[in-house]
Design a protein around this motif. Structure first.
Motif, short mmCIF file in Angstrom:
data_model
loop_
_atom_site.label_atom_id
_atom_site.label_comp_id
_atom_site.label_asym_id
_atom_site.label_seq_id
_atom_site.Cartn_x
_atom_site.Cartn_y
_atom_site.Cartn_z
N VAL A 162 58.60 28.58 -30.75
CA VAL A 162 59.44 28.16 -31.80
C VAL A 162 58.80 29.49 -32.32
N ALA A 163 57.63 29.31 -32.69
CA ALA A 163 56.74 30.43 -32.93
C ALA A 163 56.72 31.82 -32.52
N HIS A 164 56.88 32.30 -31.36
CA HIS A 164 56.64 32.95 -30.29
C HIS A 164 57.71 33.79 -30.82
N GLU A 165 58.58 32.84 -31.03
CA GLU A 165 60.40 33.95 -31.96
C GLU A 165 59.66 34.21 -33.10
N SER A 166 59.69 33.50 -34.08
CA SER A 166 59.79 33.34 -34.70
C SER A 166 58.93 34.91 -35.60
N THR A 167 57.75 34.79 -34.23
CA THR A 167 57.02 36.27 -34.61
C THR A 167 57.77 37.75 -34.21
N HIS A 168 58.49 38.00 -33.06
CA HIS A 168 58.63 38.84 -32.94
C HIS A 168 60.06 39.20 -33.92
N ALA A 169 60.16 38.17 -34.64
CA ALA A 169 61.12 38.25 -35.41
C ALA A 169 60.55 39.32 -37.27
N LEU A 170 59.77 38.75 -37.12
CA LEU A 170 58.64 39.28 -37.90
C LEU A 170 57.83 40.61 -38.12
N LEU A 171 57.40 40.73 -36.56
CA LEU A 171 56.59 41.51 -36.58
C LEU A 171 57.43 42.96 -36.35
N ASP A 172 58.88 42.94 -36.07
CA ASP A 172 59.40 43.58 -36.01
C ASP A 172 59.87 44.39 -37.50
N GLY A 173 59.64 42.78 -37.61
CA GLY A 173 60.32 43.65 -39.76
C GLY A 173 58.75 44.54 -40.86
#
Ligand SMILES: [Zn+2]
Length: 564
Positions: A162-173
């Motif tokens: 869950v933290a890994h996928e959340s980080t993709h979304a945040l890094l992309d932002g």
């Protein structure tokens, strides 16, 4: 207490995944998230759990009342949580919110998703498949479930997934150009960074460190002989021991991120090896450097305790120091993003960004020597800082070569207005040594307030710009590049340059962190993209996350994780 009075709320989550257990029961932990009034889902102001299952075309019911209460804090038989869909919904909501809150706290400002809207959708039971991913077009994180050896396995119950996928979304932002095809390092960066944030988030939870330490030193022992707390014991016994448990159920979704990376012994040669050109394998090098830095930082915090009472160290303090070291490195990792170039990031750029961002907020590093540790451990994996400054703090970014001119810029609007910052860039294009011809755009202007570990506050404004030049193969030579053999003269090529401008509290430029568009800096990127076939794809295709993940999927039998 009414929700409007409390600023934060603690919620029960699984500390890692159901296979990490103590006394035969899954290990739980408590995480703190911002308090808010929730709608049924739970749906909040940044994260909305929408429990739709596309494989079965149905919605799962959510808890309908008492939404602000955590009903799981008193559950003693935690095995019960695995089959409770309402707990799954709380688990994903809490972890995604806590990763977001951590980014906002580290960066000292609000952080946006890369798509236009405020709320990220999260589907905890999105489909029947061993997979989980961030989908930008859907503005969502989608978590699958699948049949395991002893019943269904839910990827939404794995903290690090869950933290890994959340980080993709945040890094992309935060760095939207990092998904462009660029270099082996940039292709690996999204995966490596997401794993670093995920694993450090897990280790920042004391119950996880406690359970991992249990493998070597059972909790009945109140003190541990200090000579037993060596880097080797902490890495091979504690980290790898935990990795064995962690990967067990989730390896189809996740591979063995912790085991592969923690087990990768130092070598400066990986980066040049063919095997490590594949993005996912290459990302492991970054993760290995960070996990071994974590172990070294943990040891140096323990050294301090040893001085207090020679011979023995209290077990509880060892756990506390481990979680604190993970927390500190995680904050440093996130802060580094503001000091990293906006395009074509390399591992060396990231290391210089990591060091510089930390010097600015924590100038005194004499207690635990975090920055020396990072320099030493990253070097042992062949990662050297991109900046070659020497002196007491080697590897940090140098100040701008020429003093820019501030005449005509207004302090107030320089802190928030992209047009004002563009005017500054345009009028200083020679002093900033910018390439004058390409299309230049300011992507963002973000005022920040960061608090150092000693309570010291640093106010800064971070502005990001990119430069884009579209040309054909035949134009390369005119611009000083070498055209790769066999490249058609008509082939369209996009060149990207750009940088991050960091202004101090008086609005003066402190750092200009950039990667130039001009020759010779881009030659390596052109050669790499041509050889890897990325230039022959249409530009639209090449600019998608899928490109990275498709490469990853072809990378080897155990490398398939996210399909996009
Ligand atoms: Zn990923």
């Amino acid at each position: 207490m009414k929700v409007s009075e409390a600023r934060t709320r603690s919620l029960t989550v699984l500390a890692q995944d159901p296979s990490v257990q103590v006394n035969g029961r899954p290990l739980t932990g408590t995480i703190i998230v911002p308090a808010e009034e929730l709608a049924v889902g739970p749906r909040g102001y940044r994260v909305q759990v929408i429990d739709y299952d596309s494989s079965r075309d149905l919605f799962y019911r959510s808890r309908a009342n008492d939404l602000e209460r955590d009903p799981y804090g008193t559950v003693t038989d935690t095995r019960r949580l695995i089959g409770d869909a309402h707990f799954h919904q709380q688990n994903v909501y809490a972890i995604v919110m806590s990763v977001l809150a951590r980014f906002e706290r580290a960066l000292g400002r609000r952080v946006s998703w890369s798509f236009g809207s405020h709320q990220l959708k999260v589907a905890p039971h999105a489909f029947a498949d061993a997979n989980a991913f961030y989908s930008k077009p859907n503005e969502a994180l989608l978590f699958g479930y699948f049949a395991g050896d002893s019943g269904p396995v839910f990827s939404c119950l794995s903290h690090d997934v869950v933290a890994h996928e959340s980080t993709h979304a945040l890094l992309d932002g935060l760095r939207e150009r990092y998904i462009d095809p660029s270099s082996p390092d940039q292709a690996a960066f999204h995966e490596g960074f997401a794993d670093v944030v995920a694993l450090l988030s897990v280790f920042a939870l004391a119950p996880v460190v406690d359970a991992a330490l249990d493998l070597e030193h059972p909790r009945e022992t109140k003190s541990i002989r200090s000579e037993q707390l060596t880097p080797r014991m902490l890495r091979d016994g504690v980290l790898l021991g935990l990795a064995e448990q962690m990967g067990r159920q989730m390896q189809d979704v996740r591979g063995h991120a912790l085991r592969q990376s923690a087990g990768l012994s130092p070598s400066a040669r990986y980066l040049d090896q063919e095997e490590y050109l594949e993005p996912h394998r290459r990302g492991e090098i970054l993760v290995a450097a960070m996990l071994n830095s974590f172990v070294a930082a943990w040891v140096s915090q323990i050294e301090h305790l040893r001085r207090v009472r020679p011979g023995y160290v209290e077990r509880d303090r060892v756990v506390e120091e481990g979680a604190a070291a993970a927390d500190r490195l995680l904050t440093m990792t996130i802060r580094a993003l503001d000091y990293a170039p906006t395009v074509n990031v390399s591992f060396g750029d990231f290391l210089s960004a990591l060091l510089t961002a930390d010097v600015e907020v924590a100038p005194d590093d004499t207690r635990y020597h975090y920055r020396n540790t990072l320099r030493r451990v990253f070097a042992s994996y062949g990662i050297k800082p991109a900046s070659t400054t020497a002196g007491a703090e080697p590897g940090i970014w140098a100040p701008p070569e020429d003093e820019p001119e501030y005449r005509g810029s207004h302090f107030e609007s320089m802190q928030r207005d992209p047009n004002e910052v563009f005017r500054f860039i345009w009028e200083n294009r020679q002093r900033l040594r910018l390439d004058p011809d390409p299309f230049t755009k300011v992507l963002s202007v973000r005022p920040t307030l960061r608090i150092g570990p000693d309570g010291f506050a640093v106010r800064e404004t971070i502005a990001e710009y990119v430069q884009v030049l579209v040309l054909r193969g035949r134009d390369l030579r005119k611009l000083g590049f070498r055209r790769p053999v066999m490249m058609p003269p008509e082939l369209p090529i996009h060149l990207y340059g750009g940088g991050s401008l960091i202004f101090d509290e008086y609005g003066r430029l402190k750092f200009h962190v950039r990667n130039r568009l001009a020759a010779p800096a881009q030659q390596g990127r052109i050669d790499y993209l041509w050889q890897s076939g990325a230039l022959s794809q249409s530009a639209d295709n090449a600019l998608h996350f899928a490109a990275i993940h498709r490469l990853r999927a072809y990378g080897g039998a155990d490398a398939v994780m996210e399909t996009w």
